[in-house]
Design an enzyme around this catalytic site. Structure first.
Site, PDB file in Angstrom:
ATOM      1  CG  HIS A  20      -2.120  -0.887   1.010  1.00  0.00           C
ATOM      2  ND1 HIS A  20      -3.409  -0.438   1.019  1.00  0.00           N
ATOM      3  CD2 HIS A  20      -2.190  -2.214   0.740  1.00  0.00           C
ATOM      4  CE1 HIS A  20      -4.231  -1.442   0.783  1.00  0.00           C
ATOM      5  NE2 HIS A  20      -3.516  -2.544   0.624  1.00  0.00           N
ATOM      6  CG  ASP A 108      -3.953   2.488   2.498  1.00  0.00           C
ATOM      7  OD1 ASP A 108      -3.310   2.202   1.477  1.00  0.00           O
ATOM      8  OD2 ASP A 108      -4.593   1.642   3.174  1.00  0.00           O
TER       9      ASP A 108
END
Ligand code: UDP
Length: 481
Positions: A20, A108
């Site tokens: 990520h 995120d």
């Protein structure tokens, strides 16, 4: 890339796991190269991973910077699993947002606590969930009606309403999809993060999965900007070497070894930043690779030690899990190179000697394989990787399945081993000359060309970056009202 406007300010708030964090840093570089003033919110532990890269880009004139938050979530290894609690960062993120009031923050999905706080500040929030359009469609379109009456977890069912006929089994799904009554609080938190958001940033490109991009954007009316492959912003050798955490393998040794190989002759094997394979599985891979008689570079990441040994999950390991004399034989014959630790994946994948990629189908690895024009052996383990496998092997037809059928809760005991015979069969199928393998290679090279065009001026991803910047500039920000 040519900057359009220097006046939009975007914060990028990545998660701490490699799969990520890395694409979010790439995305910040992409937006900066379009003229957006991009600030990466980092923790004291995460900043060193990309400090050198960002400082270099900043010095070369890109409007990009790192802001190190005053709180930390110690995670020096980039192997944070999806449920690490990062809420200690709430206050410093809040304070910095209040101080700077950017045009938006890209956050995120694993910062599950961030939704309300950002919403209350009135700052547009864009979600980054790290997956592609196809996997998103499978996830959103999954219907419990479709799995009613199944006699076992291994019985296939049709995922409804997709442009292609996609069959999956329950054993390939994460628990929260299998059993809706067991949706944990943390998954609900991720959903809330998307609600009331400005939209979603997707690391993919239109021509990779057009039917699924259309389904998301046009049919379901989701606000999404498809801006990838963001890894293509790494153009120089330095960019590719410094990406992710500093590599722990001997890069020169690896490149010298690859340089000694014929073009298109080597299989690259890697399972990403998170997966911990148990020694028994590594042994089966070793036997399978050796029996296939193909050249390979195998980057062994973390190893899942036997819980009864009461030991930590360690990187590298002692190597005692390899078959007797394996490394010596590989060295003698020049057939294989086993590397332990963190590798410069882009450099390896793009090397002319690489012919195939055995991958766990992490979305970044998938995109990086596609962008390098390399067909894949798919070995999904967890997250949405089984969906990515379907995209690779059944929709795009650029890969061969090794045959893993069991979704794995990444930090739990390993369920089923994939035996050496299956490894050998898949490697031979991808690497040996055949019309089928040749066709896969032709297809993936064609898609790689489309990936490169997508991020250039006139390309679809380039246009989506511009579109988002313009939409943000058209917003009336709370501090301007
Ligand atoms: N990666 C790398 N070197 C390694 C292992 C991984 O550079 O030795 C990078 C890889 O290029 C990719 C990311 O880490 O960008 C892994 O992301 P992916 O989505 O493929 O899998 P995850 O690690 O999230 O399971």
């Amino acid at each position: 890339m040519k900057p359009v406007t220097p006046s939009v300010e975007i914060f990028f708030f990545p998660y701490l796991g490699g799969g990520h964090q890395i694409p979010m840093i790439d995305a910040a570089i992409v937006f900066a190269s379009h003229g957006a003033s991009s600030t990466i919110l980092a923790t004291p532990s995460s900043a060193p991973h990309f400090q050198k890269l960002i400082t270099r880009h900043h010095k070369s004139g890109l409007p990009i910077a790192i802001h190190t938050l005053s709180a930390d979530v110690p995670e020096a290894d980039m192997s944070a699993g999806p449920f690490l609690d990062t809420s200690a960062l709430l206050q410093p993120v809040h304070d910095f947002l209040l101080q700077r009031r950017p045009h938006c923050i890209v956050v995120d999905m694993f910062h599950r606590w961030a939704g309300d706080m950002i919403y209350e500040l009135g700052i547009p929030r864009i979600l980054f969930n790290g997956i592609g359009c196809f996997a998103r469609c499978v996830q959103d379109n999954f219907s419990h009606a479709a799995i009613e009456g199944l006699s076992s977890d291994s019985e296939p069912f049709l995922v409804p309403n997709l442009p292609d006929r996609i069959e999956m089994t329950m054993s390939q799904l994460p628990p929260f999809l299998r059993n809706p009554s067991e949706v944990p609080e943390r998954v609900r938190g991720m959903k809330q993060l998307e609600e009331k958001s400005f939209g979603t940033l997707i690391n993919s490109f239109y021509d990779l999965e057009p039917a699924y991009a259309d389904l998301l954007k046009n049919k379901w009316g989701k606000k999404a900007w498809i801006v990838g492959p963001v890894s293509l912003c790494n153009r120089t050798k330095e960019d590719k070497t410094e990406r992710g955490k500093p590599h722990t393998i001997d890069e020169e040794k690896c490149l010298t070894w690859l340089n000694s190989k014929k073009p298109s002759s080597v299989l690259y094997v890697s399972f990403g930043s998170l997966a911990r394979l148990p020694p028994q599985q590594l042994k089966e891979i070793a036997y399978g690779l050796e029996a296939s008689d193909q050249s390979f570079v195998w980057v062994v990441g973390k190893i899942l030690n036997n819980p009864s040994e009461n030991s930590e999950n360690k990187e590298n390991g002692s190597g005692s899990w390899l078959p007797e004399g394996f490394e010596h034989r590989m060295k003698e014959t020049g057939k294989g190179l086993v590397l332990r630790g963190w590798a410069p994946q882009l450099l390896i994948l793009e090397h002319a000697a690489i012919k195939g990629f055995m991958t766990h189908c992490g979305w970044n690895s998938t995109l990086e394989g596609v962008s390098a024009g390399v067909p894949m052996i798919t070995w999904p383990l967890t997250a949405e990787q089984f969906s990515n496998e379907k995209l690779i092997t059944e929709v795009l037809k650029i890969g061969v399945q090794v045959g893993n059928r069991e979704w794995w809760p990444w930090n739990a005991e390993w369920k089923g081993l994939v035996g050496r015979e299956k490894v050998e069969v898949a490697v031979r199928k991808l690497m040996e000359e055949s019309a089928e393998a040749e066709e896969m290679r032709r297809r993936v090279k064609d898609i790689a060309g489309k990936a490169a065009r997508a991020v250039e001026e006139g390309g679809t991803s380039y246009a989506d970056v511009e579109a988002l910047i313009h939409e943000l500039l058209a917003q009336t920000l709370p501090n301007q009202a």
